[in-house]
Design an enzyme around this catalytic site. Structure first.
Site, PDB file in Angstrom:
ATOM      1  N   GLU A   7     -18.121   5.463   4.019  1.00 52.79           N
ATOM      2  CA  GLU A   7     -16.945   4.681   3.610  1.00 52.79           C
ATOM      3  C   GLU A   7     -17.265   3.600   2.589  1.00 52.79           C
ATOM      4  O   GLU A   7     -16.427   3.275   1.766  1.00 52.79           O
ATOM      5  CB  GLU A   7     -16.136   4.153   4.797  1.00 52.79           C
ATOM      6  CG  GLU A   7     -16.767   3.089   5.624  1.00 52.79           C
ATOM      7  CD  GLU A   7     -15.902   2.674   6.810  1.00 52.79           C
ATOM      8  OE1 GLU A   7     -14.672   2.742   6.736  1.00 52.79           O
ATOM      9  OE2 GLU A   7     -16.477   2.259   7.820  1.00 52.79           O
ATOM     10  N   LYS A  17      -7.648  -1.788   5.804  1.00 53.46           N
ATOM     11  CA  LYS A  17      -8.256  -2.358   6.999  1.00 53.46           C
ATOM     12  C   LYS A  17      -7.531  -1.909   8.252  1.00 53.46           C
ATOM     13  O   LYS A  17      -8.132  -1.600   9.266  1.00 53.46           O
ATOM     14  CB  LYS A  17      -8.259  -3.884   6.904  1.00 53.46           C
ATOM     15  CG  LYS A  17      -8.878  -4.594   8.110  1.00 53.46           C
ATOM     16  CD  LYS A  17     -10.350  -4.292   8.204  1.00 53.46           C
ATOM     17  CE  LYS A  17     -11.025  -4.902   9.418  1.00 53.46           C
ATOM     18  NZ  LYS A  17     -12.313  -4.263   9.704  1.00 53.46           N
ATOM     19  N   HIS A  33     -27.904  25.816  14.558  1.00 54.72           N
ATOM     20  CA  HIS A  33     -26.749  26.712  14.671  1.00 54.72           C
ATOM     21  C   HIS A  33     -25.931  26.734  13.380  1.00 54.72           C
ATOM     22  O   HIS A  33     -24.776  27.142  13.396  1.00 54.72           O
ATOM     23  CB  HIS A  33     -25.884  26.311  15.871  1.00 54.72           C
ATOM     24  CG  HIS A  33     -26.635  26.426  17.162  1.00 54.72           C
ATOM     25  ND1 HIS A  33     -26.933  27.632  17.738  1.00 54.72           N
ATOM     26  CD2 HIS A  33     -27.182  25.475  17.957  1.00 54.72           C
ATOM     27  CE1 HIS A  33     -27.633  27.423  18.849  1.00 54.72           C
ATOM     28  NE2 HIS A  33     -27.794  26.123  19.004  1.00 54.72           N
ATOM     29  N   ASN A  39       7.235  -4.520   5.799  1.00 57.91           N
ATOM     30  CA  ASN A  39       5.985  -3.870   6.193  1.00 57.91           C
ATOM     31  C   ASN A  39       6.378  -2.844   7.254  1.00 57.91           C
ATOM     32  O   ASN A  39       6.974  -3.207   8.260  1.00 57.91           O
ATOM     33  CB  ASN A  39       5.083  -4.979   6.774  1.00 57.91           C
ATOM     34  CG  ASN A  39       3.724  -4.483   7.167  1.00 57.91           C
ATOM     35  OD1 ASN A  39       3.391  -3.324   6.920  1.00 57.91           O
ATOM     36  ND2 ASN A  39       2.934  -5.354   7.757  1.00 57.91           N
ATOM     37  N   GLY A  40       6.104  -1.565   7.001  1.00 53.50           N
ATOM     38  CA  GLY A  40       6.484  -0.528   7.982  1.00 53.50           C
ATOM     39  C   GLY A  40       7.162   0.630   7.280  1.00 53.50           C
ATOM     40  O   GLY A  40       7.041   0.788   6.063  1.00 53.50           O
ATOM     41  N   GLU A  85     -21.206   6.918  13.954  1.00 57.93           N
ATOM     42  CA  GLU A  85     -20.796   5.629  13.387  1.00 57.93           C
ATOM     43  C   GLU A  85     -21.654   5.273  12.166  1.00 57.93           C
ATOM     44  O   GLU A  85     -21.145   4.799  11.154  1.00 57.93           O
ATOM     45  CB  GLU A  85     -20.865   4.543  14.472  1.00 57.93           C
ATOM     46  CG  GLU A  85     -20.658   3.113  14.004  1.00 57.93           C
ATOM     47  CD  GLU A  85     -19.309   2.837  13.330  1.00 57.93           C
ATOM     48  OE1 GLU A  85     -18.439   3.718  13.336  1.00 57.93           O
ATOM     49  OE2 GLU A  85     -19.160   1.742  12.762  1.00 57.93           O
ATOM     50  N   TRP A 139       0.908  -1.156   0.000  1.00 57.17           N
ATOM     51  CA  TRP A 139       0.000   0.000   0.000  1.00 57.17           C
ATOM     52  C   TRP A 139       0.937   1.194   0.000  1.00 57.17           C
ATOM     53  O   TRP A 139       1.597   1.480   0.994  1.00 57.17           O
ATOM     54  CB  TRP A 139      -0.875  -0.049   1.252  1.00 57.17           C
ATOM     55  CG  TRP A 139      -2.048   0.871   1.262  1.00 57.17           C
ATOM     56  CD1 TRP A 139      -3.291   0.612   0.768  1.00 57.17           C
ATOM     57  CD2 TRP A 139      -2.125   2.180   1.839  1.00 57.17           C
ATOM     58  NE1 TRP A 139      -4.125   1.681   0.996  1.00 57.17           N
ATOM     59  CE2 TRP A 139      -3.434   2.658   1.653  1.00 57.17           C
ATOM     60  CE3 TRP A 139      -1.209   3.011   2.502  1.00 57.17           C
ATOM     61  CZ2 TRP A 139      -3.850   3.909   2.095  1.00 57.17           C
ATOM     62  CZ3 TRP A 139      -1.624   4.259   2.940  1.00 57.17           C
ATOM     63  CH2 TRP A 139      -2.943   4.690   2.725  1.00 57.17           C
TER      64      TRP A 139
HETATM   65  O1  M6R Z   1      -8.115  -1.269  13.896  1.00 57.77           O
HETATM   66  P1  M6R Z   1      -8.663  -0.041  14.553  1.00 57.77           P
HETATM   67  O2  M6R Z   1      -9.938  -0.330  15.307  1.00 57.77           O
HETATM   68  O3  M6R Z   1      -7.685   0.693  15.409  1.00 57.77           O
HETATM   69  O4  M6R Z   1      -9.050   0.919  13.353  1.00 57.77           O
HETATM   70  C1  M6R Z   1      -9.494   2.217  13.575  1.00 57.77           C
HETATM   71  C2  M6R Z   1     -10.098   2.798  12.316  1.00 57.77           C
HETATM   72  O5  M6R Z   1      -9.137   2.873  11.301  1.00 57.77           O
HETATM   73  C3  M6R Z   1     -11.290   1.971  11.810  1.00 57.77           C
HETATM   74  O6  M6R Z   1     -12.281   1.854  12.777  1.00 57.77           O
HETATM   75  C4  M6R Z   1     -11.889   2.613  10.546  1.00 57.77           C
HETATM   76  O7  M6R Z   1     -12.496   3.829  10.869  1.00 57.77           O
HETATM   77  C5  M6R Z   1     -12.872   1.642   9.897  1.00 57.77           C
HETATM   78  N1  M6R Z   1     -12.650   1.565   8.490  1.00 57.77           N
HETATM   79  C6  M6R Z   1     -14.299   2.017  10.093  1.00 57.77           C
HETATM   80  O8  M6R Z   1     -15.166   1.110   9.495  1.00 57.77           O
END
Ligand code: M6R
Length: 608
Positions: A488, A603, A504, A101-102, A481, A75
């Site tokens: 997304e 992810k 407001h 990776n990193g 949420e 990525w």
């Molecule tokens: O793995 P994490 O829970 O730390 O990830 C945090 C966010 O990147 C994650 O929740 C992101 O907002 C998701 N794509 C939401 O569906």
């Protein structure tokens, strides 16, 4: 984000590597590659684009022969997603191959140094310095070259390394990036994620930061940074490969939505014993809790929104002030945090770079760090003083669903547990709350069953170009949420507002046919929400109301209604988010979106 895999055994490595990479696709990537070492030395192929392109290019791996190998999904961070920048990277005579990776933070300086030694660079990546360092330090001893190389690196890295003079051997290195070793029979593996291992073995070793492993078909030896061998504990993965497969569903996201009653059950059931909440993982009781004068919850994205629910319930039950702090902001502030602060870090993956940085910042200021994490052995889990695992099982869809609800359930358990320890609730209330928590899986199931028409509702609104969510109190946090889920995966513009804030400013955007999703699940705030609904209707909006199932009033104003089962008001959010997840899913489906892998998203966000 990037993923790595490695294999060594007595069969052709390429197909094992390609299968492993396919399991990592869900993390998000833009190029992929593999390298194997065998009698012909090191052979490598890589390409930008999907893994299937690599599968075709290599004739399903048949063009590369070797019994040990490494693979990578990239990525892009340093350099565009091109073939040259894809991993693996090779040194000039192709005697070393690496995947990484990193991020190597001191790569510019290393690049200059290596250029002075005559090394030429083929890519724009930070990674390429590693393979030239290996070349530079190699004098016949593979391990010494690896150790000397990693001693020069600053930043985060999980590495897989091949050396042509040592076919059948791989080194795997971990520093601030996930890396798990898989223990097989006459073959061994590594990967950045257990989902890439579990089809082959459920026996794994979680490498610690600073450790590296020498892997052959018959042996795995783990070493610390100074090269002394250390004991490696084998852990058994608690779930099967089916958990990471679609199992007949069209999308992982739908499967994971439907799985939520069971996932929540797995989170709470083992922790309620003889009508008491037992958090074995949490070795602090009343005395430690009484020293806490402030709780800070930090996280990113949906995990942050799960934390927002935590603020309501913890303040309500425990009477401790709770501050919400986005990890990406907290890490660069000068936060007022000390040894009397409890920091709660929430993360599904346990690898989110901003959350890790925020935790480190707070730890350095003396805070006690408790994390709520899904992925066992992840960096966030390892960095914490205490960890409560959510036990949601693997979550593959990029948009979190069961990851989020199990975080909310865990925070609910924690809040009730702390309130009991602190004696801020009566024994009767404690019993009542435990009773309600026990009902959660069934109520979440009811939330799914109650809304069988949600696909039809979603169809009617799928062409909207902007959708607003409004709510008050914890309905507002659910709105955040719900709105994130929608944008997304369907790419529809959406905003969530506290309903009282509309007038407001935001109300200026309400016009004919604008869809407003109004969450009104709190009886004590229902009249206020009805006023807000009337306000937006008066300006031409259509309203999709979200209300408790026995509420008839909402039908007077809303064009459509989503029903939420009756539950203790403190626990409404967990049931309320389910139909909103389904709504987003079906809107995205109607729009032909790539639901499990939305564009631009990864992810697990392991870079800043
Ligand atoms: O793995 P994490 O829970 O730390 O990830 C945090 C966010 O990147 C994650 O929740 C992101 O907002 C998701 N794509 C939401 O569906």
């Amino acid at each position: 984000m990037c993923g790595i895999v490695g294999f060594t055994g007595n069969r052709n490595a390429s197909s094992v590597l390609l299968d492993g990479l396919k399991k990592l696709e869900y993390r998000g990537y833009d190029s992929a590659g593999i390298a194997v070492s065998g009698e012909q030395g090191i052979q490598m192929d890589k390409t930008c684009g999907a893994i299937n392109k690599l599968v075709e290019k290599t004739n399903d791996g048949a063009t590369l022969e070797g019994k040990a190998g490494i693979g990578h999904t990239r990525w892009a961070t340093h350099g565009a997603p091109t073939d040259e920048n894809a991993h693996p990277h090779l040194n000039k005579d192709e005697s070393f191959a690496i995947v990484h990776n990193g991020i190597i933070e001191n790569y510019s300086q290393l690049r200059e140094e290596l250029r002075e030694f005559g090394y030429e660079f083929q890519s724009e990546t930070d990674t390429e310095v590693i393979v030239h360092l290996l070349d530079h330090y190699y004098t016949g001893d593979f391990r010494i070259a690896v150790m000397k190389t990693i001693a020069r690196l600053e930043g985060s890295y999980a590495l897989g390394v091949l050396c042509a003079e040592h076919p059948g051997e791989i080194y795997a290195v971990r520093e601030n990036a996930p890396l798990i070793l898989g223990v097989g029979v006459e073959e061994n593996y590594f990967a950045s994620d257990v989902t890439a291992l579990v089809a082959n073995t459920k026996n794994v070793i979680y490498l610690e930061d600073g450790q590296f492993a020498h892997i052959t078909a018959d042996d795995i030896s783990v070493f610390n940074a100074v090269g002394s061998q250390v004991e490696a504990n084998i852990t058994r993965i608690a779930w099967d490969i089916e958990a990471a497969e679609k199992g007949g569903y069209d999308h992982f996201m739908l499967k994971e939505i439907i799985e939520q009653p069971n996932a929540i059950k797995a989170t709470i059931e083992p922790r309620i014993q003889n009508d008491e909440i037992v958090l074995d993982d949490l070795a602090f009781g009343a005395n430690e809790l009484k020293k806490i004068n402030k709780i800070v919850i930090t996280a990113c994205g949906s995990a942050y929104y799960a934390g927002c629910q935590g603020k309501y319930i913890i303040e309500e039950l425990c009477k401790i002030p709770v501050e919400m702090d986005l990890a990406s902001e907290l890490r660069y502030r000068n936060p007022l945090i000390d040894e009397n602060t409890l920091l709660i870090a929430v993360s599904q993956s346990g690898e989110t770079a901003d959350t890790i940085a925020a935790m480190k910042e707070c730890k350095a200021r003396g805070a006690t760090v408790l994390s709520i994490v899904n992925v066992v052995g992840s960096t966030i889990a390892k960095l914490s003083d205490y960890v409560i695992y959510t036990w949601a099982g693997p979550e593959i869809a990029v948009a979190t669903t069961k990851g989020y609800t199990t975080q909310v359930a865990t925070i609910d358990l924690l809040a009730v547990y702390m309130a009991k320890q602190l004696e801020t609730i009566s024994d009767e209330r404690y019993v009542e709350l435990i009773h309600s928590i026990r009902q959660m899986p069934a109520l979440v199931q009811r939330s799914i069953d109650l809304n069988t028409n949600i696909h039809e509702v979603a169809k009617q609104y799928a062409q909207k170009d902007s959708i607003f969510f409004i709510g008050r109190y914890s309905d507002y946090a659910v709105s955040l949420e719900g709105s994130l889920k929608l944008k997304e995966i369907s790419y529809i513009h959406s905003e969530a507002y506290p309903a009282g804030e509309l007038k407001h400013g935001t109300i200026a955007l309400i016009e004919d046919e604008r869809l407003v999703i109004a969450l009104a699940c709190h009886e004590r705030l229902f009249d206020k929400m009805m006023s807000n609904i009337k306000e937006v209707k008066a300006r031409g909006a259509c309203v999709l109301g979200v209300a408790l199932e026995d509420n008839r009033e909402i039908f007077k104003e809303a064009d459509h209604v989503i029903a939420v089962p009756n539950i203790d008001p403190l626990f409404v959010p967990i049931a309320e988010i389910i139909p909103l997840q389904l709504f987003s899913y079906y809107v995205a489906l109607e729009n032909g979106c790539d639901i499990d892998k939305p564009k631009n998203l990864a992810k697990s966000v392991t870079v800043e």
